[in-house]
Design an enzyme around this catalytic site. Structure first.
Site, PDB file in Angstrom:
ATOM      1  CB  CYS A  82      -0.994  -0.047   1.154  1.00 38.10           C
ATOM      2  SG  CYS A  82      -2.402   1.039   0.874  1.00 38.10           S
ATOM      3  CG  HIS A 181      -2.938  -3.047   3.994  1.00 36.58           C
ATOM      4  ND1 HIS A 181      -1.930  -2.267   4.513  1.00 36.58           N
ATOM      5  CD2 HIS A 181      -3.806  -2.200   3.411  1.00 36.58           C
ATOM      6  CE1 HIS A 181      -2.183  -0.992   4.266  1.00 36.58           C
ATOM      7  NE2 HIS A 181      -3.319  -0.921   3.594  1.00 36.58           N
ATOM      8  CD  GLU A 183       0.338  -4.847   5.715  1.00 42.29           C
ATOM      9  OE1 GLU A 183       0.458  -5.596   4.725  1.00 42.29           O
ATOM     10  OE2 GLU A 183       0.188  -3.611   5.614  1.00 42.29           O
TER      11      GLU A 183
HETATM   12  N1  GLN Z   1      -3.352   6.440   0.946  1.00 41.39           N
HETATM   13  C1  GLN Z   1      -2.148   6.101   1.637  1.00 41.39           C
HETATM   14  C2  GLN Z   1      -0.956   6.849   1.105  1.00 41.39           C
HETATM   15  O1  GLN Z   1      -1.077   7.705   0.289  1.00 41.39           O
HETATM   16  C3  GLN Z   1      -1.875   4.619   1.577  1.00 41.39           C
HETATM   17  C4  GLN Z   1      -2.919   3.873   2.355  1.00 41.39           C
HETATM   18  C5  GLN Z   1      -2.431   2.674   3.079  1.00 41.39           C
HETATM   19  O2  GLN Z   1      -1.243   2.372   3.161  1.00 41.39           O
HETATM   20  N2  GLN Z   1      -3.368   1.980   3.654  1.00 41.39           N
HETATM   21  O3  GLN Z   1       0.143   6.583   1.510  1.00 41.39           O
END
Ligand code: GLN
Length: 202
Positions: A82, A181, A183
């Site tokens: 992410c 994710h 994790e």
């Molecule tokens: N929107 C987040 C960002 O710009 C990422 C979201 C996340 O890691 N759950 O880093």
């Protein structure tokens, strides 16, 4: 122990504890990394989910941007989930002004891309070599997730979201990135793939 490689989790911000737990489940020796000397000790690095703008600011303040870039350039295996995927992108869309990434994967990532439609969702994803028939799909959790708009010739698509057709998992050599994710689940298959990449690269 040679079969339990030391694998770091960049521990500036985000879901660090969850990655440490999953790395242990996947057979690595997990290490929290906050300083350049800690980065030197690891054979692989996870960049966690969280908020990429904060992670970039903290990595700058902790003087980790260049050391991480240098180790990526030297072939360090890195897995980003992410926000971590955003940090591994060579090209970023919809970042905040001046936002920088470590880079490493020849891909264009759009930040908060799924978030414009729905903030978070879960979906079953097929991942090449990891979660494709006859194995069950990977139950993936997406939270204000980025997607990959384009990849270069050196990168390969490992998975797409069936509903949108968007690329959500990419590998380039020993660099791995997911929009979701792993994790936050009990399924250690993605972490095991990464630990295997770390072992192979030693
Ligand atoms: N929107 C987040 C960002 O710009 C990422 C979201 C996340 O890691 N759950 O880093």
């Amino acid at each position: 122990m040679s079969d339990s490689p030391p694998v770091g989790v960049l521990a500036l911000q985000g879901d660090v504890a969850e990655h440490l737990r999953m790395l242990a489940a996947a057979g690595a020796r997990p290490v929290a990394v906050r300083r350049p000397d800690e980065l030197e000790q690891v054979d692989g690095l996870v960049v966690p989910g969280g908020e990429s703008t904060t992670m970039w600011r903290l990595a700058t303040a902790f003087e980790l941007m260049e050391p991480v870039r240098k180790r990526i350039g030297g072939g360090l295996p890195v897995f980003g989930s992410c926000a971590g995927m955003i940090m591994l992108a060579d090209r970023l869309l919809d970042g905040v002004g001046g936002q920088q990434t470590f880079g490493g994967i020849d891909m264009t990532v759009r930040r908060n891309a799924f978030g414009r439609q729905v903030d978070s969702f879960e979906a079953d994803i097929r991942l090449r070599d990891v979660a494709e028939p006859p194995r069950p799909p990977f139950h993936a959790v997406f939270i204000r997730a980025p997607w990959v708009e384009q990849i270069g010739t050196g990168a390969e698509v490992l998975g797409t979201d069936a509903a949108t057709g968007r690329i959500v998992a990419v590998r380039q050599g020993s660099l791995l990135a997911t929009s979701f994710h792993p994790e936050l689940s009990d399924d250690a298959r993605v972490h095991r793939l990464f630990v295997d990449i770390v072992r192979d690269s030693r």
